[in-house]
Design an enzyme around this catalytic site. Structure first.
Site, short mmCIF file in Angstrom:
data_model
loop_
_atom_site.label_atom_id
_atom_site.label_comp_id
_atom_site.label_asym_id
_atom_site.label_seq_id
_atom_site.Cartn_x
_atom_site.Cartn_y
_atom_site.Cartn_z
N GLY A 37 98.49 65.64 9.20
CA GLY A 37 99.40 64.96 8.30
C GLY A 37 100.75 65.64 8.22
N ALA A 75 90.73 61.31 5.29
CA ALA A 75 90.70 62.61 5.95
C ALA A 75 89.46 62.74 6.83
CB ALA A 75 90.72 63.73 4.91
N ALA A 76 89.67 62.89 8.14
CA ALA A 76 88.53 63.00 9.07
C ALA A 76 89.03 63.40 10.45
CB ALA A 76 87.78 61.66 9.16
N THR A 118 85.34 52.95 11.13
CA THR A 118 85.77 52.61 12.48
C THR A 118 84.83 51.60 13.12
OG1 THR A 118 86.13 53.49 14.72
CG2 THR A 118 84.49 54.61 13.38
N TYR A 142 81.99 60.57 17.26
CA TYR A 142 82.90 60.13 16.20
C TYR A 142 82.34 58.89 15.51
CZ TYR A 142 86.81 57.66 14.06
OH TYR A 142 87.60 56.97 13.19
N ARG A 283 88.05 55.54 32.38
CA ARG A 283 87.50 56.60 31.54
C ARG A 283 86.04 56.26 31.23
NH1 ARG A 283 91.99 56.93 26.82
NH2 ARG A 283 91.39 54.73 26.76
N GLY A 285 82.80 55.36 29.48
CA GLY A 285 82.50 54.85 28.15
C GLY A 285 83.48 53.84 27.60
#
Length: 338
Positions: A37, A75-76, A118, A142, A283, A285
């Site tokens: 941030g 926040a992650a 997500t 993730y 890439r 995946g």
């Protein structure tokens, strides 16, 4: 007037949400460790506590110092590739910090919680566009960490009455239309700012990772939602919780996808110059197409994206980058709400 705690409020999406809350007259307190941030992204007059969210003692002090009507959690750790190199860190930090924050909120009597989640928790979807009934099978650590966080919040609702909403989205894009906030990551991993940087000579040439996918032009298709529209979605779902609404899970998207080549063409139209690029291998995946349905969110909250045209999304990002070629290093001490 309400008061909200926003974690990660100095980051990209979080700062746009903070600005939207302030503009409508709410009070906001920001928690951010400033790893990603920027203090300059926090509107003037908004208190910011610089801290590690894992610090339970300091977190308890924040809840003791202010009475909040709700928590919005941004926040992650959020890089898919990095999560596959260091999965245990992602699983541990994202889950532990979310549950620690939820626990502190419950103990303080703050029982409304919005999670920035997500659509990566759907992995390789069987049908498109992806709706809320799609199978939850993350293809990355993730995505798994966010799914675990959502499940933890489900239990917090069942046991403690913590009502929560998780917004699942793929690609936040664009910048504040008034030019007060923008996207400034280090390192940058998002397609639109990478293409803009390449066009402006502020970064290396863009790499297209695979041009042989089963799409119209051979490049991957993704769903882009303007960050201001995304902020509006967060405010709407929080308002439903404040009004007594139940816990919900929503997919957030533009409703249509754009290919990598279409993004490059949009940047070239807006910038009036070419985007230097080269062709690279696929890439591992990367699904060919990822597009999220927004039907449930529209129906239950009245949300409608204002910036649904790709050129409009790109234009706001481009204008901010031209004005701030070094990102927030070029900024005044704080963003102004006006």
């Amino acid at each position: 007037m309400a008061r909200f705690l926003v974690t990660g409020g100095a980051g990209y999406v979080g700062s746009h949400v903070v600005l939207a809350l302030v503009e409508r007259g709410d009070e906001v307190v920001v928690i951010d460790d400033l790893r990603q941030g920027h203090r300059a992204a926090v509107p003037s007059g908004v208190p910011m506590v610089e801290m590690d969210l894992a610090d339970r003692r300091q977190l308890t002090e924040v809840f003791a110092g202010w009475k909040f009507d709700g928590v919005l959690h941004f926040a992650a750790l959020s890089l898919v590739g990095e999560s596959m190199r260091d999965p245990l860190r992602y699983l541990s930090e994202n889950l532990t910090n979310t549950l620690g924050l939820a626990d502190a909120a419950v103990k303080a009597g703050c029982l409304r919680f919005v999670l920035s989640s997500t659509a990566a928790l759907f992995g390789f979807p069987e049908t498109l566009p992806i709706d809320e009934g799609a199978t939850l099978l993350p293809a990355s650590a993730y995505g798994e960490s966010k799914l675990m966080a959502e499940r933890g919040l489900d239990w917090a609702d069942k046991v403690h009455g913590l009502r929560s909403t998780a917004l699942r989205y793929f690609n936040a894009a664009g910048a504040d239309p008034k030019g007060r906030l923008g996207e400034d990551h280090d390192p940058e991993s998002h397609l639109i700012p990478l293409a803009i940087n390449a066009a402006l000579g502020l970064g290396p040439e863009l790499t297209l990772f695979g041009t042989d996918y089963p799409t119209l032009d051979g490049t991957c298709i993704r769903d882009y939602v303007h960050v201001t529209d995304l902020a509006d979605a967060h405010l709407r779902v929080m308002d439903r919780l404040v009004a007594g609404g139940p816990s919900r899970r929503y997919n957030v998207g533009n409703g249509s996808g754009y290919s990598v080549r279409q993004v490059i063409e949009a940047v070239e139209r807006v910038a009036g110059r070419p985007v230097p690029h080269r062709i690279g291998p696929r890439r591992p995946g990367d699904p060919a197409v990822l597009v999220a349905s927004n039907a449930k969110l529209r129906q239950e909250t009245g949300w409608t994206p204002r910036f649904d045209a790709l050129d409009d999304i790109v234009r706001t990002a481009f204008q901010w980058r031209v004005a701030h070629p070094r990102g927030y290093d070029d900024r005044a001490p704080s963003a102004q709400a006006a």
